[in-house]
Motif scaffolding. Sequence first.
Motif, short mmCIF file in Angstrom:
data_model
loop_
_atom_site.label_atom_id
_atom_site.label_comp_id
_atom_site.label_asym_id
_atom_site.label_seq_id
_atom_site.Cartn_x
_atom_site.Cartn_y
_atom_site.Cartn_z
N ASP A 192 15.54 21.01 -35.01
CA ASP A 192 15.55 19.79 -34.19
C ASP A 192 16.05 20.03 -32.78
OD1 ASP A 192 14.41 17.91 -35.95
OD2 ASP A 192 16.28 17.83 -37.10
N HIS A 208 18.48 12.61 -33.62
CA HIS A 208 18.51 14.03 -33.99
C HIS A 208 19.63 14.80 -33.31
CE1 HIS A 208 14.19 13.28 -35.13
NE2 HIS A 208 14.62 13.99 -36.17
N ARG A 250 20.31 22.36 -37.77
CA ARG A 250 18.84 22.46 -37.73
C ARG A 250 18.44 22.90 -36.33
NH1 ARG A 250 16.28 17.72 -41.66
NH2 ARG A 250 17.39 18.47 -43.51
MG MG Z 1 13.23 16.05 -39.25
#
Ligand code: MG
Length: 467
Positions: free
Chosen positions: A77, A87, A70
């Motif tokens: 993130d 994260h 991501r």
């Molecule tokens: Mg998220």
Amino acid sequence: MSMTSAEIRSAFLNFFTERGHEVVPSGSLIPHNDDTLLFTNAGMVPFKDVFLGTDKRGYTRATSSQRCVRAGGKHNDLENVGYTARHHTFFEMLGNFSFGDYFKREAIQYSWQFLTVQLGLPADKLWVTVFETDDEAYDIWAKEIGVPEDRISRIGEKDNFWSMGDTGPCGPCSEIFYDHGADVWGGPPGTPEEDGDRYIEIWNLVFMQYNRQPDGTMEPLAKQSIDTGMGLERIAAIMQGVHSNYETDTFVALIQAAANAVGYEDLSNQSLRVIADHIRSCSFLITDGVLPSNEGRGYVLRRIIRRAVRHGTKLGATEPFFYKLVDALIKQMGDAYPELVSNQQRIEQALLQEEQQFARTLQRGLSILDDALSELEGDTIPGDVAFKLYDTYGFPLDLTADVARERDVKVDEEGFAVAMDEQRKRAQQASQFTTDYTKQLKSEQVTEFSGYGNTSDSVQIVELFHE
Ligand code: MG
Ligand code: ATP
Ligand code: MG
Ligand code: MG
């Protein structure tokens, strides 16, 4: 009961195998035949066509531990890494899937059973959310599972309606949170303090019901399905009795390796966490065929490598160090991902080359940025400074912003875009006089481009700055 990350991964896959699920190996980070997505960002991505009904498999239940990134597109993130306990740019998503087989009731029962019986987590530390209008899910949690109503909340579309991207399979969801205790700041889901790290989301159960069309309409899927995702690193933190993912077995080893490589001792340093995170995403992206470049996926990779290198420099590294971490990564993850082992040399070479290339301009760029910061009036670095760093010193905009953030300063992104635009216009004018040269340049760029359509997730350099 403490469990290693590897033990949790196999416990999960075994649990669902025993319940009739086919174990499907992790797919690539580069979605197969899918122009709408930058990277595989969830466990359901390799099953997208099965949910849509255009791909048939020999099973209706599956389970996997899917590698995810991501760091761009709808789920990004990158800016959270180093700032939250939970994260990563790269993580593993444990999932169980039903393709027109079981639906809400079993999905909820399985998740509860896995957490409270298989892993033995205390039920009173678990909190639950449902989509605001989903009375069915609410009642299953409250009446059948017996979760007290003060630990169930109804949440709106932003958090409890999951979609892979702007189009594709989606549906309302129900999420499970773990309370790490009062020492950590944060509030339960649905409260203003929910973004703290006390109540951490661990598992998302998505009730797949629609296929979102490009114009936004929701077309019902022929078969109601289940897609769930639990972050391995987050559940590992819980099982290992630590609060942050960065204190789990995998990360402790990577942080130690990073500390050795840059010659820095304080293992709690935030930059070491960032480096430990980034070596995972970069190594796996290279394994899956991405190489640093100036466009698309390759540019995301370049940005992540350069951020890691900058953090290493901050800790005192004076020579390439990042590529040296591949060894430690393979010790941690090579068993689960043999493709890392077979690609070791390729990964190291690509990282080293990018480190060397960036090293030529990094120091000079950093001192220009330092000057700009010390002379700064106000709290925003001017766009033309950020553009000069980008254009002459190879600083991606987000890297400049990362340095600025450490000093509580922002970057004028609009000013940056304007400077970029002016540069483009100048280049176009100049190209009228040098047609042949431009043609040659264009064809070089084309061979570097990894090739996918012009969708909202496909990344043009300029768009990247506005995420
Ligand atoms: Mg998220
Ligand atoms: P959060 O609200 O914490 O950002 P999310 O709602 O974006 O998480 P989902 O899209 O629901 O996450 O993904 C399912 C699960 O994957 C999450 O419950 C979490 O356990 C895990 N997960 C999501 N993003 C990350 C990440 N960047 N790093 C590690 N694990 C993640
Ligand atoms: Mg969430
Ligand atoms: Mg979620």
